[in-house]
Design a protein around this motif. Structure first.
Motif, PDB file in Angstrom:
ATOM      1  N   LEU A  22       5.249   6.499  31.353  1.00 59.79           N
ATOM      2  CA  LEU A  22       7.042   6.075  30.921  1.00 59.79           C
ATOM      3  C   LEU A  22       8.237   7.538  29.924  1.00 59.79           C
ATOM      4  CD1 LEU A  22       5.953   2.702  30.698  1.00 59.79           C
ATOM      5  CD2 LEU A  22       6.509   3.423  32.649  1.00 59.79           C
ATOM      6  N   LEU A  23       7.549   8.025  29.890  1.00 58.93           N
ATOM      7  CA  LEU A  23       8.284   8.563  28.379  1.00 58.93           C
ATOM      8  C   LEU A  23       8.568  10.594  28.509  1.00 58.93           C
ATOM      9  CD1 LEU A  23       5.426   8.136  25.379  1.00 58.93           C
ATOM     10  CD2 LEU A  23       7.712   6.860  25.782  1.00 58.93           C
ATOM     11  N   GLY A  24       8.385  10.726  30.003  1.00 57.48           N
ATOM     12  CA  GLY A  24       8.698  11.873  30.622  1.00 57.48           C
ATOM     13  C   GLY A  24       9.741  11.657  30.540  1.00 57.48           C
ATOM     14  N   ASP A  25      10.339  13.816  30.219  1.00 57.81           N
ATOM     15  CA  ASP A  25      11.505  13.604  30.296  1.00 57.81           C
ATOM     16  C   ASP A  25      11.610  14.338  31.871  1.00 57.81           C
ATOM     17  OD1 ASP A  25      10.306  16.713  30.654  1.00 57.81           O
ATOM     18  OD2 ASP A  25      10.534  17.643  29.191  1.00 57.81           O
ATOM     19  N   GLY A  26      12.677  14.626  31.754  1.00 57.15           N
ATOM     20  CA  GLY A  26      13.328  15.425  33.474  1.00 57.15           C
ATOM     21  C   GLY A  26      12.163  16.360  33.980  1.00 57.15           C
ATOM     22  N   ASP A  27      11.852  17.377  33.170  1.00 59.39           N
ATOM     23  CA  ASP A  27      11.425  18.302  33.836  1.00 59.39           C
ATOM     24  C   ASP A  27      10.416  17.408  33.916  1.00 59.39           C
ATOM     25  OD1 ASP A  27      13.486  20.609  33.682  1.00 59.39           O
ATOM     26  OD2 ASP A  27      12.535  20.349  31.764  1.00 59.39           O
ATOM     27  N   SER A  28       8.975  17.662  33.694  1.00 55.86           N
ATOM     28  CA  SER A  28       7.784  16.978  34.064  1.00 55.86           C
ATOM     29  C   SER A  28       8.156  15.874  34.845  1.00 55.86           C
ATOM     30  CB  SER A  28       8.008  16.076  32.425  1.00 55.86           C
ATOM     31  OG  SER A  28       7.758  14.963  32.351  1.00 55.86           O
ATOM     32  N   GLY A  29       9.781  15.295  35.076  1.00 52.37           N
ATOM     33  CA  GLY A  29       9.863  13.596  36.061  1.00 52.37           C
ATOM     34  C   GLY A  29       9.712  14.865  37.466  1.00 52.37           C
ATOM     35  N   LYS A  30      10.474  15.813  37.105  1.00 45.10           N
ATOM     36  CA  LYS A  30      10.655  16.691  38.528  1.00 45.10           C
ATOM     37  C   LYS A  30       8.803  17.307  39.052  1.00 45.10           C
ATOM     38  CE  LYS A  30      15.137  18.225  37.810  1.00 45.10           C
ATOM     39  NZ  LYS A  30      15.954  19.719  37.713  1.00 45.10           N
TER      40      LYS A  30
END
Length: 614
Positions: free
Chosen positions: A242-250
């Motif tokens: 639940l803490l990932g940033d945008g890049d990790s989300g992509k």
């Protein structure tokens, strides 16, 4: 804010009082307010007992014009027993508020609030109540870093969970112990407001660090940390995802897409293998619910020829009516028994593979106020359901149709009460929960003793999945006037869908007016429900009573109570509608015949503590 009121130490550390408040306003009808307060608190407690993993409950009672909203929330790590124990402590403490029209108690493990206005969306953005420990960590810098990082992560993660709650722990650098913390919002808040509320709690807890304990609480949300564990390590939340940033989300999206594609191909392969195997067998396989029906009695099977003869080849002269579930015919068997036969084309509906299990579930329903399924017959795509026959027809015919008659107050009450008992049985007392979804006056039948029998229950279970709620194609058949808004618009199904429909039926029974159109002093009012709410809000809801009723047959209090129960059932918020078992309890009260003094369990507690006011 006054200084917090601290209770004496208890063996249950979760029931340690942080602070409570009482409203100063006293302008209420004490008898009715306490009665409604008792009902609201009882409903909250019942919900906490049966809510499973979600320790959260809301309830509203509006009888006799004194509305009482209630809310109870327990920390996510509590067991059901400890949650209810904390709730009981809170109710006991709030007894000192007397006839104030609102109160709120905060505990380590829970909070309880009630009031005569809707406060469910309330939250405070200010610092709120902050409780800091007196002991400072000897490793101040390392402790501050670990604690601040953990609390910051929790304020981000908790609003993204399904229950707005997260618990986690973090090791202090250099192996100097562990910090435990939780963050939680009330479920009535939106995700954005939850984030806003927790940001405030997080900021206020900064003043406690490097103290080894800290709690920040106010309306809407709660945060707590401690160097001493107050929940088990197996009760933590996986907050990493639940803490990932945008890049990790992509990256996650790409990986998820690849994995999802592979899984989809595997599912397709499994499906085709299953089809090949099923086509090589003679019958349809049952779904995973088969185990629920193994011990149930199989329904009787009728021959098509017997049913054809019984209805004179399904002559129009034998036709009783029809609807979305098919046509209904009156039939007479060779032995002289009269039956009702519902004819449904399962081919046009798409059918269901587990129809045998569904029929068995329906066949084994036995209740005084539910129509009896006697058996069935299949012929090609046609399914014939054979029911006991009700000579008196439906409640709709009694109220408005060719069997119309002036029912007495007692007869109307028995119809309301019996219908409630039948629904409560389907929802909570039968071994499988059955939700009717299409309750209305046309499928409540009347027997020779003028007792109601619910018909067409369970039939939606036989329809294909794309027809199991009010789609555009079915909106004209499944009467949207009786349908709860969440079902009519979104297809969301729960027992409270039937509760809503029951409320509409009750309004029709006591008013003698159709739910679609009301005529009052030569004015046409589009909705009976809206008309009833308007009368209630103006304090004139007794005007809803059928003019044909003899006022000497009922008391004003009883009539108002029935109307208010109906309105409770039709509230737009699903969780504010009572369960059918609660409605049965309300209708079972002796107060419907006599009005004894109300003994509120809220006044059975005896504690001596001081209170703050606001």
């Amino acid at each position: 804010m006054a200084e917090p009121v601290t209770a004496s130490k208890s063996s249950n550390r979760n029931s340690t009082l942080i602070r409570y408040f009482c409203s100063k306003y006293q302008g209420i009808n004490g008898e009715y307010f306490l009665s409604n307060l008792n009902t609201t608190l009882s409903s909250l407690r019942h919900q906490l007992l049966v809510s499973g993993v979600t320790r959260y409950a809301t309830a509203r009672t509006l009888l006799n014009g004194e509305s009482v909203w209630g809310l109870a929330s327990c920390r996510g790590y509590l067991s059901t027993a400890n949650c209810v124990a904390c709730f009981d402590y809170a109710v006991a403490q709030l007894k000192v508020c007397g006839l104030g029209n609102g109160a709120h108690a905060f505990y380590n493990g829970c909070e309880v609030r009630y009031g005569n206005n809707n406060f469910y969306d309330d939250y405070t953005k200010q610092a709120g109540i902050v409780m800091c420990g007196n002991t400072t960590s000897p490793q101040a810098a390392d402790f501050r870093k670990a604690t601040d990082s953990l609390l910051s992560d929790l304020r981000t993660a908790a609003p993204k969970t399904s229950n707005f709650y997260a618990a986690s722990l973090r090791r202090i650098s250099n192996g100097n112990g562990t910090v435990y913390a939780i963050a939680q919002c009330n479920l009535n808040l939106s995700q954005i407001i939850c984030e806003d509320c927790l940001d405030s709690r997080y900021t206020s807890l900064g003043a406690c660090i490097p103290g080894t304990t800290g709690r920040a609480v106010d309306i809407g949300c709660f945060m707590r940390y401690s160097r001493t564990p107050f929940f088990r390590q197996n009760q933590t939340t996986d907050i990493t995802r639940l803490l990932g940033d945008g890049d990790s989300g992509k990256k996650g999206s790409v990986i998820g897409g690849v994995v999802g594609g592979v899984c989809f191909l595997l599912l397709l392969l499994a499906f085709f293998l299953w089809r090949l195997r099923s086509e090589s067998t003679s019958g349809c396989k049952r779904d995973k619910s088969t185990g629920l029906t193994e011990l149930l009695q199989d329904p009787a099977r009728f021959s098509y020829d017997d049913l054809r003869v019984a209805t004179n080849n399904f002559s129009d002269l034998h036709k009783l009516g029809g609807g979305v579930f098919g046509e209904v015919y009156k039939g007479t068997l060779k032995d002289g028994d009269t039956i009702a036969i519902k004819k449904t084309n399962m081919n046009s509906a798409g059918g269901k593979m587990h129809i045998d299990d569904e029929l068995k579930i329906t066949f084994n329903v036995h209740h005084r106020h539910i129509i009896r399924l006697l058996g069935y017959c299949r012929k090609g795509p046609l399914l014939f359901l054979v029911y006991e026959y009700m000579e008196n027809g439906s409640l709709h015919q009694f109220l408005y149709g060719d069997k119309s008659r002036n029912l007495s107050w007692r007869q109307r009450f028995e119809i309301i009460f019996g219908t409630a008992r039948g629904l409560a049985y389907l929802h909570e007392q039968y071994h499988v929960t059955i939700i009717h979804r299409n309750l209305k006056t046309t499928n409540i039948l009347i027997d020779n003793e003028l007792q109601p029998k619910i018909a067409d229950f369970g039939l939606i279970r036989l329809l294909p999945e794309d027809k199991t709620h009010l789609s555009t194609r079915l909106a004209g058949s499944l009467d949207s006037v009786y349908a709860a808004p969440e079902y009519a618009i979104h297809g969301q199904v729960s027992e409270k869908v039937d509760t809503y429909s029951f409320g509409i039926v009750v309004l029709e029974v006591i008013s003698g007016k159709r739910c679609k159109e009301v005529k009052d002093d030569d004015l046409v009012i589009p909705s009976l429900l809206n008309h009833a709410w308007d009368l209630y809000e103006s304090g004139t809801h007794l005007n809803l009573m059928d003019d044909r009723l003899d006022p000497n047959e009922y008391s004003v209090e009883d009539a108002k109570k029935i109307i208010e129960i109906a309105l409770m059932c039709t509230q737009s918020r699903v969780n504010e509608r009572p369960a059918m078992s609660d409605i049965v309890a309300l209708l079972s009260e002796k107060s419907l015949y006599e009005m004894p003094p109300v003994r509120s369990t809220f006044h059975e507690y005896n504690t001596e503590i001081q209170n703050d006011t606001y």
